[in-house]
Design a protein around this motif. Structure first.
Motif, short mmCIF file in Angstrom:
data_model
loop_
_atom_site.label_atom_id
_atom_site.label_comp_id
_atom_site.label_asym_id
_atom_site.label_seq_id
_atom_site.Cartn_x
_atom_site.Cartn_y
_atom_site.Cartn_z
N GLY A 1 -39.74 -16.64 5.15
CA GLY A 1 -40.98 -17.68 5.14
C GLY A 1 -40.66 -18.78 6.15
N HIS B 1 -45.07 -21.41 13.28
CA HIS B 1 -46.21 -21.94 13.14
C HIS B 1 -45.97 -23.48 13.73
N PRO C 1 -48.61 -19.58 6.42
CA PRO C 1 -47.29 -19.35 5.52
C PRO C 1 -47.77 -19.46 4.10
N TYR D 1 -41.45 -18.01 9.69
CA TYR D 1 -42.55 -17.96 9.65
C TYR D 1 -43.25 -19.28 9.98
N GLU D 2 -42.60 -20.26 9.29
CA GLU D 2 -43.14 -21.57 9.34
C GLU D 2 -42.64 -22.25 10.62
#
Length: 70
Positions: free
Chosen positions: A5, A12, A60, A8-9
């Motif tokens: 996670g 972004h 996310p 993934y953030e």
């Protein structure tokens, strides 16, 4: 810590910074060079990015309010 996670953030965050940079370059070419104008462009880019990513289902989990299970 949820490494997947977090990565993934970070991806972004890098994407929204890149989009914002391009938007600022475009705004400057249109003559928007004041601090207020640049802040307005940044706000619009940030809100639009989150809205589009949520709409496409690519956000996310933390943006959707999902909590990781321990």
């Amino acid at each position: 810590m949820n490494r997947e996670g977090t990565l993934y953030e970070i991806a972004h965050f890098a994407a929204v910074v890149a989009v914002a940079y391009v938007a600022l370059l475009a705004a400057r070419s249109l003559g928007i060079a004041t601090l207020r104008g640049e802040l307005l462009v940044m706000l619009m880019v940030g809100v639009a990015y989150v809205a589009v990513v949520l709409r496409l289902g690519l956000a996310p989990p933390s943006w959707r309010g999902d909590r990781p299970k321990d």
